[in-house]
Design a protein around this motif. Structure first.
Motif, PDB file in Angstrom:
ATOM      1  N   MET A  30       0.830  -1.205   0.000  1.00  0.00           N
ATOM      2  CA  MET A  30       0.000   0.000   0.000  1.00  0.00           C
ATOM      3  C   MET A  30       0.865   1.256   0.000  1.00  0.00           C
ATOM      4  SD  MET A  30      -2.877  -1.378   2.702  1.00  0.00           S
ATOM      5  CE  MET A  30      -3.818   0.132   2.803  1.00  0.00           C
ATOM      6  N   GLU A  31       1.910   1.227   0.797  1.00  0.00           N
ATOM      7  CA  GLU A  31       2.816   2.370   0.899  1.00  0.00           C
ATOM      8  C   GLU A  31       3.545   2.617  -0.419  1.00  0.00           C
ATOM      9  OE1 GLU A  31       5.843   3.938   4.396  1.00  0.00           O
ATOM     10  OE2 GLU A  31       5.822   1.812   3.903  1.00  0.00           O
ATOM     11  N   LYS A  32       4.020   1.539  -1.049  1.00  0.00           N
ATOM     12  CA  LYS A  32       4.772   1.660  -2.303  1.00  0.00           C
ATOM     13  C   LYS A  32       3.874   2.154  -3.445  1.00  0.00           C
ATOM     14  CE  LYS A  32       9.092   0.185  -1.547  1.00  0.00           C
ATOM     15  NZ  LYS A  32       9.642  -1.082  -2.038  1.00  0.00           N
ATOM     16  N   MET A  33       2.624   1.683  -3.497  1.00  0.00           N
ATOM     17  CA  MET A  33       1.740   2.090  -4.592  1.00  0.00           C
ATOM     18  C   MET A  33       1.365   3.569  -4.490  1.00  0.00           C
ATOM     19  SD  MET A  33       1.991  -0.527  -6.257  1.00  0.00           S
ATOM     20  CE  MET A  33       1.181   0.208  -7.668  1.00  0.00           C
ATOM     21  N   GLU A  34       1.336   4.099  -3.274  1.00  0.00           N
ATOM     22  CA  GLU A  34       1.135   5.550  -3.121  1.00  0.00           C
ATOM     23  C   GLU A  34       2.332   6.310  -3.688  1.00  0.00           C
ATOM     24  OE1 GLU A  34      -0.303   7.117   0.655  1.00  0.00           O
ATOM     25  OE2 GLU A  34      -1.061   5.111   1.166  1.00  0.00           O
ATOM     26  N   LYS A  35       3.532   5.794  -3.441  1.00  0.00           N
ATOM     27  CA  LYS A  35       4.740   6.427  -3.977  1.00  0.00           C
ATOM     28  C   LYS A  35       4.767   6.347  -5.501  1.00  0.00           C
ATOM     29  CE  LYS A  35       7.685   5.589   0.059  1.00  0.00           C
ATOM     30  NZ  LYS A  35       8.861   4.856   0.577  1.00  0.00           N
ATOM     31  N   PHE A  36       4.119   5.328  -6.063  1.00  0.00           N
ATOM     32  CA  PHE A  36       4.106   5.110  -7.510  1.00  0.00           C
ATOM     33  C   PHE A  36       3.130   6.050  -8.225  1.00  0.00           C
ATOM     34  CE2 PHE A  36       3.361   2.474 -11.397  1.00  0.00           C
ATOM     35  CZ  PHE A  36       4.682   2.356 -11.810  1.00  0.00           C
ATOM     36  N   GLY A  37       2.274   6.740  -7.425  1.00  0.00           N
ATOM     37  CA  GLY A  37       1.353   7.706  -8.018  1.00  0.00           C
ATOM     38  C   GLY A  37      -0.114   7.423  -7.807  1.00  0.00           C
ATOM     39  N   CYS A  38      -0.439   6.343  -7.067  1.00  0.00           N
ATOM     40  CA  CYS A  38      -1.845   6.013  -6.804  1.00  0.00           C
ATOM     41  C   CYS A  38      -2.301   6.750  -5.545  1.00  0.00           C
ATOM     42  CB  CYS A  38      -2.019   4.512  -6.610  1.00  0.00           C
ATOM     43  SG  CYS A  38      -1.466   3.532  -8.032  1.00  0.00           S
ATOM     44  N   PRO A  39      -3.466   7.412  -5.576  1.00  0.00           N
ATOM     45  CA  PRO A  39      -3.932   8.139  -4.388  1.00  0.00           C
ATOM     46  C   PRO A  39      -4.256   7.192  -3.239  1.00  0.00           C
ATOM     47  CG  PRO A  39      -5.649   8.066  -6.049  1.00  0.00           C
ATOM     48  CD  PRO A  39      -4.418   7.516  -6.702  1.00  0.00           C
ATOM     49  N   LYS A  40      -4.096   7.675  -2.023  1.00  0.00           N
ATOM     50  CA  LYS A  40      -4.342   6.861  -0.830  1.00  0.00           C
ATOM     51  C   LYS A  40      -5.773   6.337  -0.801  1.00  0.00           C
ATOM     52  CE  LYS A  40      -3.688   6.897   4.198  1.00  0.00           C
ATOM     53  NZ  LYS A  40      -2.562   5.949   4.197  1.00  0.00           N
ATOM     54  N   SER A  41      -6.736   7.159  -1.245  1.00  0.00           N
ATOM     55  CA  SER A  41      -8.145   6.767  -1.211  1.00  0.00           C
ATOM     56  C   SER A  41      -8.403   5.518  -2.057  1.00  0.00           C
ATOM     57  CB  SER A  41      -9.034   7.916  -1.696  1.00  0.00           C
ATOM     58  OG  SER A  41      -8.665   8.319  -3.001  1.00  0.00           O
ATOM     59  N   ILE A  42      -7.689   5.383  -3.183  1.00  0.00           N
ATOM     60  CA  ILE A  42      -7.870   4.220  -4.061  1.00  0.00           C
ATOM     61  C   ILE A  42      -7.004   3.051  -3.603  1.00  0.00           C
ATOM     62  CG2 ILE A  42      -7.476   3.370  -6.419  1.00  0.00           C
ATOM     63  CD1 ILE A  42      -8.477   6.045  -7.443  1.00  0.00           C
ATOM     64  N   THR A  43      -5.760   3.345  -3.229  1.00  0.00           N
ATOM     65  CA  THR A  43      -4.850   2.294  -2.754  1.00  0.00           C
ATOM     66  C   THR A  43      -5.425   1.549  -1.557  1.00  0.00           C
ATOM     67  OG1 THR A  43      -2.932   3.569  -3.501  1.00  0.00           O
ATOM     68  CG2 THR A  43      -2.524   1.844  -1.884  1.00  0.00           C
ATOM     69  N   SER A  44      -5.947   2.304  -0.592  1.00  0.00           N
ATOM     70  CA  SER A  44      -6.463   1.704   0.638  1.00  0.00           C
ATOM     71  C   SER A  44      -7.783   0.972   0.412  1.00  0.00           C
ATOM     72  CB  SER A  44      -6.650   2.778   1.713  1.00  0.00           C
ATOM     73  OG  SER A  44      -7.553   3.774   1.268  1.00  0.00           O
ATOM     74  N   PHE A  45      -8.405   1.194  -0.735  1.00  0.00           N
ATOM     75  CA  PHE A  45      -9.656   0.508  -1.063  1.00  0.00           C
ATOM     76  C   PHE A  45      -9.398  -0.732  -1.928  1.00  0.00           C
ATOM     77  CE2 PHE A  45     -13.451  -0.207  -3.644  1.00  0.00           C
ATOM     78  CZ  PHE A  45     -14.474  -0.116  -2.722  1.00  0.00           C
ATOM     79  N   VAL A  46      -8.603  -0.562  -2.988  1.00  0.00           N
ATOM     80  CA  VAL A  46      -8.409  -1.631  -3.972  1.00  0.00           C
ATOM     81  C   VAL A  46      -7.585  -2.793  -3.418  1.00  0.00           C
ATOM     82  CG1 VAL A  46      -7.393  -2.211  -6.220  1.00  0.00           C
ATOM     83  CG2 VAL A  46      -8.661  -0.073  -5.938  1.00  0.00           C
ATOM     84  N   ILE A  47      -6.466  -2.494  -2.741  1.00  0.00           N
ATOM     85  CA  ILE A  47      -5.559  -3.564  -2.313  1.00  0.00           C
ATOM     86  C   ILE A  47      -6.188  -4.495  -1.261  1.00  0.00           C
ATOM     87  CG2 ILE A  47      -3.364  -4.053  -1.137  1.00  0.00           C
ATOM     88  CD1 ILE A  47      -2.143  -1.758  -2.720  1.00  0.00           C
ATOM     89  N   PRO A  48      -6.796  -3.984  -0.172  1.00  0.00           N
ATOM     90  CA  PRO A  48      -7.418  -4.924   0.773  1.00  0.00           C
ATOM     91  C   PRO A  48      -8.517  -5.776   0.144  1.00  0.00           C
ATOM     92  CG  PRO A  48      -7.169  -2.764   1.774  1.00  0.00           C
ATOM     93  CD  PRO A  48      -6.855  -2.597   0.324  1.00  0.00           C
ATOM     94  N   ILE A  49      -9.348  -5.182  -0.728  1.00  0.00           N
ATOM     95  CA  ILE A  49     -10.384  -5.964  -1.401  1.00  0.00           C
ATOM     96  C   ILE A  49      -9.751  -6.962  -2.372  1.00  0.00           C
ATOM     97  CG2 ILE A  49     -12.329  -5.817  -3.023  1.00  0.00           C
ATOM     98  CD1 ILE A  49     -13.098  -3.187  -1.716  1.00  0.00           C
ATOM     99  N   GLY A  50      -8.680  -6.539  -3.044  1.00  0.00           N
ATOM    100  CA  GLY A  50      -7.979  -7.433  -3.958  1.00  0.00           C
ATOM    101  C   GLY A  50      -7.399  -8.650  -3.274  1.00  0.00           C
ATOM    102  N   TYR A  51      -7.052  -8.515  -1.992  1.00  0.00           N
ATOM    103  CA  TYR A  51      -6.497  -9.638  -1.238  1.00  0.00           C
ATOM    104  C   TYR A  51      -7.524 -10.744  -1.003  1.00  0.00           C
ATOM    105  CZ  TYR A  51      -1.683  -8.419  -0.088  1.00  0.00           C
ATOM    106  OH  TYR A  51      -0.329  -8.193  -0.155  1.00  0.00           O
TER     107      TYR A  51
END
Length: 421
Positions: free
Chosen positions: A278-299
């Motif tokens: 989650m931390e790395k994908m924010e650094k890659f340019g993905c907003p926190k609002s989407i990162t924190s939503f997509v990754i946990p559901i993707g798991y």
């Protein structure tokens, strides 16, 4: 070892674990002294996952502002997950049919593993029905769900809480600040936990190799090669095409995630890298609002490596027993996997439980899985790695789809990677 990066430290732990496990094959002392190292590391990871998921989703969803945005994000996320996981099933079926890993294998040469605990879980799932699994997404007691690590229920509650917080406007600002503080603090804790990762990997691998031995890989070598071949093809071709379509620097993303990918491969658990991903994908340019939503559901819903393996393994079992699977039967298998792989998300031992449920529904002998139980850890190393890559890519795709991708942040990240090289 401090001067070396995490990837080098984890890889060193992996190699040393293999050597120790091979030297002390079937030696109970290995389990006595090394198993606690792996157990402690996995417990440390589980300790931080729940608070990070809750705090990140609450901050992310409340930042989106309203239910309409959440609904749009949710629809696009699930649609993408369904398309890609279905593609993974098709690739698994194709590789199983082309390379036929189960034909010519002598059953008498194979040793059986214990799958009784998975059979019991499968019976519980089948008796409850998939409708009950959907009902159980809604928690009756969120603290009970947190204690059990029930990720689907936790996500459901966190999304609702985030929406409630967003509707408060200025009144909700102090609570938003609290969850932001919790999220930031937990990511610091993850940094401390990762210092123990090389030792944890050493313990996990050492125990596994000592228990099953290198020799257990030989009779099922073709299955291992075909499975990894299918996964590599899926990553390079399917993910590569998706990256090209959405103009994503796929290899740049993989380079950024090299530490996490080595760690997840070594531990055979995607959970070990969830916070850092989650931390790395924010650094890659993905907003926190989407990162924190997509990754946990993707798991729980976007397990590309697992679904590919489940399709391939089901055909492998049919080939092992000489059962003919015509095209109509394989289409039915694909449809069954589309349901079972989503319907029991969050169940412990997911891949084996899904496979058992799928084999039962398709009329294939479930005892066939006992023959591959001994190499499941090795196969799971690949499955978990593909799952992580798939969720990282999904986060970028959805961010671009929602037109919220930060191209400047992405360019800075990629430039930093080039300078580091």
């Amino acid at each position: 070892m401090r001067r070396y990066g995490l990837a080098v430290q984890v890889f060193t732990g992996l190699i040393l674990g293999i050597i120790v496990g091979a030297i002390f094959y079937k030696n109970p002392a290995v389990v006595t002294y090394l198993k606690p190292l792996g157990d402690i590391f996995m417990r440390l990871i589980k300790m931080v996952v729940v608070p990070i998921v809750i705090s990140s989703i609450v901050v992310g969803v409340s930042g989106l502002g309203n239910a309409k945005k959440v609904g749009s994000l949710g629809f696009r996320t699930i649609l993408y997950f369904e398309i890609v996981t279905t593609l993974a099933i098709v690739i698994g079926l194709l590789f199983a049919n082309i390379f036929q890993p189960g034909t010519g294998v002598d059953l008498s040469e194979l040793s059986k593993g214990d799958i009784s605990k998975y059979v019991e879980t499968t019976h519980q799932v089948e008796s409850n029905g998939h409708l009950d699994m959907i009902i159980n997404i809604v928690p009756t007691n969120i603290f009970d769900s947190m204690a059990k690590g029930d990720l689907l229920a936790i996500i459901f509650f966190s999304v609702l809480f985030g929406l409630g917080l967003a509707s408060l406007g200025e009144k909700g600002a102090p609570m938003q600040g609290f969850f932001k503080g919790v999220s930031d603090a937990m990511f610091k804790v993850v940094g401390y936990v990762m210092k123990f990762a090389p030792i944890g990997v050493f313990g996990l691998i050492g125990v596994t190799v000592s228990k099953f031995g290198i020799g257990s890989l030989v009779p099922l070598g073709k299955l291992i090669i075909v499975t990894y071949g299918a996964m590599i093809f899926f990553v390079l071709v399917c993910f590569g095409l998706i990256s090209k379509l959405f103009k994503i620097d796929f290899f740049g993303m993989l380079k950024m995630l090299k530490d996490e990918l080595i760690l997840v491969f070594s531990t055979a658990s995607s959970e070990t890298v969830l916070p850092r991903l989650m931390e790395k994908m924010e650094k890659f340019g993905c907003p926190k609002s989407i990162t924190s939503f997509v990754i946990p559901i993707g798991y729980t819903f976007n397990l590309d490596g697992s679904t590919l393996y489940q399709a391939l393994a089901a055909i492998f079992v049919a080939q092992l027993y000489g059962i003919d699977m015509p095209l109509s039967a394989q289409i039915s298998l694909l449809l069954i996997l589309m349901v079972t792989s989503k319907g029991i998300a969050g169940v412990a031992g997911l891949s084996f439980v899904v496979l058992l449920a799928t084999l039962g529904a398709a009329g294939l002998p479930i005892e066939g899985l006992a023959f591959i139980a001994g190499i499941d850890f090795l196969l799971n190393m690949g499955r978990a790695t593909v799952n992580v890559i798939g969720n990282a890519l999904a986060t970028v795709v959805v961010s671009k789809w929602e037109k919220e991708f930060d191209y400047k942040q992405n360019a800075d990240c990629l430039s930093g990677l080039k300078r580091a090289a």
